[in-house]
Design an enzyme around this catalytic site. Structure first.
Site, PDB file in Angstrom:
ATOM      1  N   ASP A 170     -11.306  10.534  -4.544  1.00 16.44           N
ATOM      2  CA  ASP A 170     -12.765  11.100  -4.530  1.00 16.44           C
ATOM      3  C   ASP A 170     -11.677  12.929  -5.686  1.00 16.44           C
ATOM      4  O   ASP A 170     -12.665  13.266  -6.229  1.00 16.44           O
ATOM      5  CB  ASP A 170     -12.818  11.400  -3.155  1.00 16.44           C
ATOM      6  CG  ASP A 170     -11.798  12.418  -2.613  1.00 16.44           C
ATOM      7  OD1 ASP A 170     -10.328  11.469  -2.323  1.00 16.44           O
ATOM      8  OD2 ASP A 170     -11.699  13.763  -1.970  1.00 16.44           O
ATOM      9  N   LYS A 199      -2.210  22.027  -8.219  1.00 15.19           N
ATOM     10  CA  LYS A 199      -1.338  22.716  -9.283  1.00 15.19           C
ATOM     11  C   LYS A 199      -0.814  22.548 -10.226  1.00 15.19           C
ATOM     12  O   LYS A 199       0.014  21.574 -10.423  1.00 15.19           O
ATOM     13  CB  LYS A 199      -0.399  23.769  -8.635  1.00 15.19           C
ATOM     14  CG  LYS A 199      -1.101  24.643  -7.951  1.00 15.19           C
ATOM     15  CD  LYS A 199      -0.627  25.952  -7.037  1.00 15.19           C
ATOM     16  CE  LYS A 199      -1.318  27.173  -5.931  1.00 15.19           C
ATOM     17  NZ  LYS A 199      -0.384  27.165  -4.417  1.00 15.19           N
ATOM     18  N   ASP A 223      -2.102  12.163  -2.632  1.00 15.85           N
ATOM     19  CA  ASP A 223      -2.207  13.880  -2.919  1.00 15.85           C
ATOM     20  C   ASP A 223      -2.047  13.769  -3.796  1.00 15.85           C
ATOM     21  O   ASP A 223      -1.397  13.531  -5.214  1.00 15.85           O
ATOM     22  CB  ASP A 223      -0.774  14.450  -2.262  1.00 15.85           C
ATOM     23  CG  ASP A 223      -0.754  13.174  -0.609  1.00 15.85           C
ATOM     24  OD1 ASP A 223      -1.615  13.616  -0.426  1.00 15.85           O
ATOM     25  OD2 ASP A 223       0.283  13.793  -0.324  1.00 15.85           O
ATOM     26  N   GLU A 265       5.221   5.156   3.728  1.00 15.81           N
ATOM     27  CA  GLU A 265       5.392   6.251   3.924  1.00 15.81           C
ATOM     28  C   GLU A 265       5.469   7.629   4.418  1.00 15.81           C
ATOM     29  O   GLU A 265       7.101   6.677   4.467  1.00 15.81           O
ATOM     30  CB  GLU A 265       3.716   6.014   5.151  1.00 15.81           C
ATOM     31  CG  GLU A 265       3.561   7.567   5.709  1.00 15.81           C
ATOM     32  CD  GLU A 265       2.419   8.338   4.798  1.00 15.81           C
ATOM     33  OE1 GLU A 265       1.890   7.843   3.822  1.00 15.81           O
ATOM     34  OE2 GLU A 265       3.000   9.454   3.972  1.00 15.81           O
ATOM     35  N   ASP A 287       0.543  -0.736   0.107  1.00 17.00           N
ATOM     36  CA  ASP A 287       0.123  -0.148  -0.157  1.00 17.00           C
ATOM     37  C   ASP A 287       0.621   1.682  -0.656  1.00 17.00           C
ATOM     38  O   ASP A 287       1.416   1.260   0.899  1.00 17.00           O
ATOM     39  CB  ASP A 287      -1.164  -0.633   1.423  1.00 17.00           C
ATOM     40  CG  ASP A 287      -2.250   1.498   1.527  1.00 17.00           C
ATOM     41  OD1 ASP A 287      -2.649   0.832   0.382  1.00 17.00           O
ATOM     42  OD2 ASP A 287      -2.530   1.618   1.901  1.00 17.00           O
ATOM     43  N   ASN A 339       9.546   8.296   0.261  1.00 11.03           N
ATOM     44  CA  ASN A 339       9.604   8.063  -0.310  1.00 11.03           C
ATOM     45  C   ASN A 339       9.562   7.055  -1.758  1.00 11.03           C
ATOM     46  O   ASN A 339       9.987   7.065  -2.416  1.00 11.03           O
ATOM     47  CB  ASN A 339       9.656   9.218  -1.484  1.00 11.03           C
ATOM     48  CG  ASN A 339       9.474   9.591  -3.230  1.00 11.03           C
ATOM     49  OD1 ASN A 339       8.416   8.989  -3.481  1.00 11.03           O
ATOM     50  ND2 ASN A 339      10.336  10.597  -3.548  1.00 11.03           N
TER      51      ASN A 339
HETATM   52  C1  LIG Z   1      -4.599  11.768   1.240  1.00  8.38           C
HETATM   53  S1  LIG Z   1      -3.240  11.113   2.147  1.00  8.38           S
HETATM   54  C2  LIG Z   1      -4.572   9.402   2.033  1.00  8.38           C
HETATM   55  C3  LIG Z   1      -4.230   8.040   2.891  1.00  8.38           C
HETATM   56  C4  LIG Z   1      -4.961   7.046   2.839  1.00  8.38           C
HETATM   57  N1  LIG Z   1      -3.889   6.102   1.666  1.00  8.38           N
HETATM   58  C5  LIG Z   1      -5.997   7.178   2.690  1.00  8.38           C
HETATM   59  O1  LIG Z   1      -6.306   6.233   1.985  1.00  8.38           O
HETATM   60  O2  LIG Z   1      -6.797   7.236   4.007  1.00  8.38           O
HETATM   61  C6  LIG Z   1      -2.164   9.990   0.527  1.00  8.38           C
HETATM   62  C7  LIG Z   1      -0.609   9.414   1.819  1.00  8.38           C
HETATM   63  O3  LIG Z   1       0.173   9.763   0.183  1.00  8.38           O
HETATM   64  C8  LIG Z   1       1.652   9.780   1.660  1.00  8.38           C
HETATM   65  N2  LIG Z   1       1.806  10.325   0.734  1.00  8.38           N
HETATM   66  C9  LIG Z   1       2.289  10.994  -0.573  1.00  8.38           C
HETATM   67  N3  LIG Z   1       3.425  10.960  -1.791  1.00  8.38           N
HETATM   68  C10 LIG Z   1       3.964  10.155  -1.300  1.00  8.38           C
HETATM   69  C11 LIG Z   1       5.216   9.148  -1.956  1.00  8.38           C
HETATM   70  N4  LIG Z   1       5.903   9.929  -2.859  1.00  8.38           N
HETATM   71  N5  LIG Z   1       5.110   8.195  -1.230  1.00  8.38           N
HETATM   72  C12 LIG Z   1       5.090   7.752   0.261  1.00  8.38           C
HETATM   73  N6  LIG Z   1       3.494   7.982   0.559  1.00  8.38           N
HETATM   74  C13 LIG Z   1       3.608   9.787  -0.525  1.00  8.38           C
HETATM   75  C14 LIG Z   1       0.513  11.357   1.986  1.00  8.38           C
HETATM   76  O4  LIG Z   1       2.129  11.645   3.214  1.00  8.38           O
HETATM   77  C15 LIG Z   1       0.082  10.871   2.480  1.00  8.38           C
HETATM   78  O5  LIG Z   1      -0.140   9.924   3.868  1.00  8.38           O
END
Ligand SMILES: C[S@@+](CC[C@H](N)C(=O)[O-])C[C@H]1O[C@@H](n2cnc3c(N)ncnc32)[C@H](O)[C@@H]1O
Length: 226
Positions: free
Chosen positions: A166, A134, A130, A77, A52, A104
């Site tokens: 979403d 922009k 995320d 994460e 995940d 990352n």
């Molecule tokens: C909007 S949250 C969604 C969290 C979870 N998957 C959920 O559905 O509730 C997006 C998550 O992805 C993480 N994230 C964003 N870019 C990432 C990357 N390049 N590698 C690992 N995690 C990342 C963010 O820190 C955040 O915790």
């Protein structure tokens, strides 16, 4: 615009304000965590493996790991504090089919030393990544053509990629990016068996619960490596 709509937008703004966005392109993430060998991460390394990406505090993965003991779950994460908390919780509960990696996901999985992980995966989920609305920030989105290319080169045939969001624009972008890679095709519902999937009980992520509570749309698709 009705009062309910305004209320939802307000809640969303507060939500986004409270959540710290991390720039994945920052040099802080150039140094990557080595993913341990499967035998070091899991009690039984032969179980089917699900990854995940962007697992936040890992609550969804804890729920999955407790119910589906015939799967191993790995979460990546980028927010270090969340991973530290998840790791502490993991140690307290002595769960043997779950592991968290900080960093990352793009950098971690692009590293040749971690290629073995992609090769062992049965499936990967991108749950509500995320959106980086922009245009100049689109490069920060976790799904990028080069990243999908890396996955397509190392995933076994039949492995699945699950995408859920979403945000319509983000969904279209992710769909185009994955579909443009000729090694992936959208899975036909007739070829998909939920009971054999990583989430047979349709458990929900935190974001998914929020989206459902607020009656927002969910856009989702599953791709198979051919
Ligand atoms: C909007 S949250 C969604 C969290 C979870 N998957 C959920 O559905 O509730 C997006 C998550 O992805 C993480 N994230 C964003 N870019 C990432 C990357 N390049 N590698 C690992 N995690 C990342 C963010 O820190 C955040 O915790």
């Amino acid at each position: 615009m009705n009062i309910m709509h305004l209320y939802t937008i307000g809640k969303e703004l507060i939500n986004n304000f409270m959540r710290q966005h991390v720039n994945p392109l920052s040099r802080n993430f150039n140094e990557i965590e080595r993913i341990p060998f499967l035998i070091e991460m899991f009690g039984d390394p032969k179980l089917k493996l699900h990854l995940d990406i962007g697992c936040a505090s890992g609550e969804f993965l804890f729920d999955l790991a407790l119910v589906n003991t015939s799967w191993n779950y790995l979460g990546i994460e980028i927010r270090e504090k969340l991973v530290k908390t998840a790791k502490l919780k993991l140690r307290e509960r002595e769960i043997k089919n779950l592991y968290f990696v900080f960093g990352n996901a793009n950098n971690i999985l692009s590293d040749v030393n971690n290629e073995f992980i992609i090769e062992h995966l049965k499936s990967i989920s991108f749950n509500f990544p995320d959106p980086w609305f922009k245009k100049r920030h689109n490069k920060r989105r976790v799904i990028q053509p080069e990243f999908i290319n890396i996955l397509s080169n190392s995933l076994q045939k039949g492995s699945l990629i699950y995408v859920k969001t979403d945000v319509r624009d983000l969904f279209d972008y992710m769909d185009l990016t994955i579909s443009s890679n000729l090694n992936f095709k959208t899975i036909d519902k007739r070829d998909f068996s939920i009971v054999e999937s990583f989430n047979p009980n349709k458990l929900q992520t935190n974001r998914e619960k929020y989206v459902i509570d607020n009656q927002l749309n969910i856009f989702e698709r599953i791709y198979i490596k051919i």
